[in-house]
Motif scaffolding. Structure first.
Motif, short mmCIF file in Angstrom:
data_model
loop_
_atom_site.label_atom_id
_atom_site.label_comp_id
_atom_site.label_asym_id
_atom_site.label_seq_id
_atom_site.Cartn_x
_atom_site.Cartn_y
_atom_site.Cartn_z
N GLY A 123 0.78 -1.24 0.00
CA GLY A 123 0.00 0.00 0.00
C GLY A 123 0.80 1.28 0.00
N VAL A 124 2.14 1.19 -0.21
CA VAL A 124 2.98 2.38 -0.25
C VAL A 124 3.17 2.84 -1.69
N ALA A 125 2.86 4.10 -1.97
CA ALA A 125 3.06 4.66 -3.31
C ALA A 125 3.90 5.92 -3.20
N LEU A 126 4.88 6.06 -4.07
CA LEU A 126 5.74 7.23 -4.12
C LEU A 126 5.56 7.95 -5.45
N LEU A 138 0.12 11.62 -10.32
CA LEU A 138 -0.71 11.42 -9.13
C LEU A 138 -1.83 10.42 -9.42
N GLY A 139 -2.45 10.54 -10.58
CA GLY A 139 -3.51 9.61 -10.95
C GLY A 139 -3.02 8.19 -11.06
N ARG A 140 -1.81 8.02 -11.62
CA ARG A 140 -1.24 6.67 -11.76
C ARG A 140 -0.95 6.05 -10.39
N ALA A 141 -0.58 6.89 -9.41
CA ALA A 141 -0.37 6.38 -8.06
C ALA A 141 -1.69 6.03 -7.39
N LEU A 142 -2.68 6.89 -7.54
CA LEU A 142 -3.97 6.67 -6.87
C LEU A 142 -4.73 5.48 -7.42
N ILE A 143 -4.52 5.17 -8.70
CA ILE A 143 -5.30 4.09 -9.31
C ILE A 143 -4.93 2.74 -8.72
#
Length: 250
Positions: free
Chosen positions: A92-95, A160-165
């Motif tokens: 669940g970690v996204a940078l 940001l969208g690529r991380a949130l998806i």
């Protein structure tokens, strides 16, 4: 049904993050010194400090790109130290690093589908992509444009969208406002605040734009030469003129 291999059970994915006595360095030279602070689920914490304070190093260590010399980073009680970068992503970690990293040769739509690859399939993936387009309307209008054709603001929206998806529980962002127009910065910050509130997303936001960061943050942590010198409510930091002059340059 059992959890997908490599991911934590959904019931345990709350986004509670605890950084404890973290020391990190390059080539034997420490950059972070005994850093400790925590983030509650759904909380936005602004990570502040001058260039060279250690903000980027901390985010890269969280994501597994830089090893820690000592200390721990615990996500929902699990120490991430022994997990590779891709395993941390599945936990669940996204940078979102600085530089608005997107795949320049791929279209907006392809970039988003790449981000959704391991999290969603079939109809669920289509819904997830549509949700990002609802969140960032400029991307919907540019869905067939290549990454290199986008403006700076559009590239940051796409990153940001690529991380949130991928539906992270913890989102770390490194200088997302860098080089962007004030209106675009305001839109991005508003989106982050809305994501934290609607998704319960825990956000660690490293920013030079202190005013924008504190406007959406619940708390602020100030680093100076790799050490925590302040950890307080965002509203308190915004009004502490002595601290701002000493460590934040305004």
């Amino acid at each position: 049904m059992s959890a997908v291999a490599g991911t934590a059970p959904e019931a345990t994915r709350t986004g509670a993050l605890a950084i404890e006595s973290l020391t990190v360095g390059y080539g034997g030279a420490p950059v972070l010194h005994d850093v400790s602070f925590g983030l509650r689920p759904g909380e936005i914490v602004a990570l502040l400090g001058a260039n060279g304070a250690g903000k980027t190093t901390l985010l890269r260590t969280l994501a597994g790109l830089v090893p820690a010399a000592s200390g721990s980073i615990r996500l929902d009680g699990e120490d991430l130290a022994l997990l590779r970068t891709e395993q941390r992503a599945r936990r669940g970690v996204a940078l979102v690093p600085d530089g608005r990293s997107v795949v320049a040769e791929l279209t907006v739509d392809e970039n988003l589908r790449l981000g959704a690859l391991w999290r969603h399939r079939g109809v669920a993936r289509e819904r997830a992509v549509a949700g990002i387009y609802d969140m960032f309307e400029p991307l919907a209008r540019r869905r067939q444009a290549d990454g290199h054709q986008l403006s700076g603001g559009e590239r940051q929206m796409l990153a940001l969208g690529r991380a949130l998806i991928a539906e992270p529980t913890v989102l770390a962002l490194d200088e997302p406002s860098l080089g962007l127009a004030p209106l675009v910065v305001a839109q991005l910050m508003g989106t982050l605040r809305a994501a934290a509130e609607s998704r319960g997303l825990t956000v660690l936001l490293a920013e030079q734009n202190v005013t924008s960061a504190l406007s959406i943050a619940d708390r602020g942590v100030v680093l100076d030469l790799g050490r925590v010198v302040a950890d307080a409510a965002a509203s308190d930091l915004a009004t502490d003129s002595a601290l701002r002059h000493a460590y934040l340059g305004f």
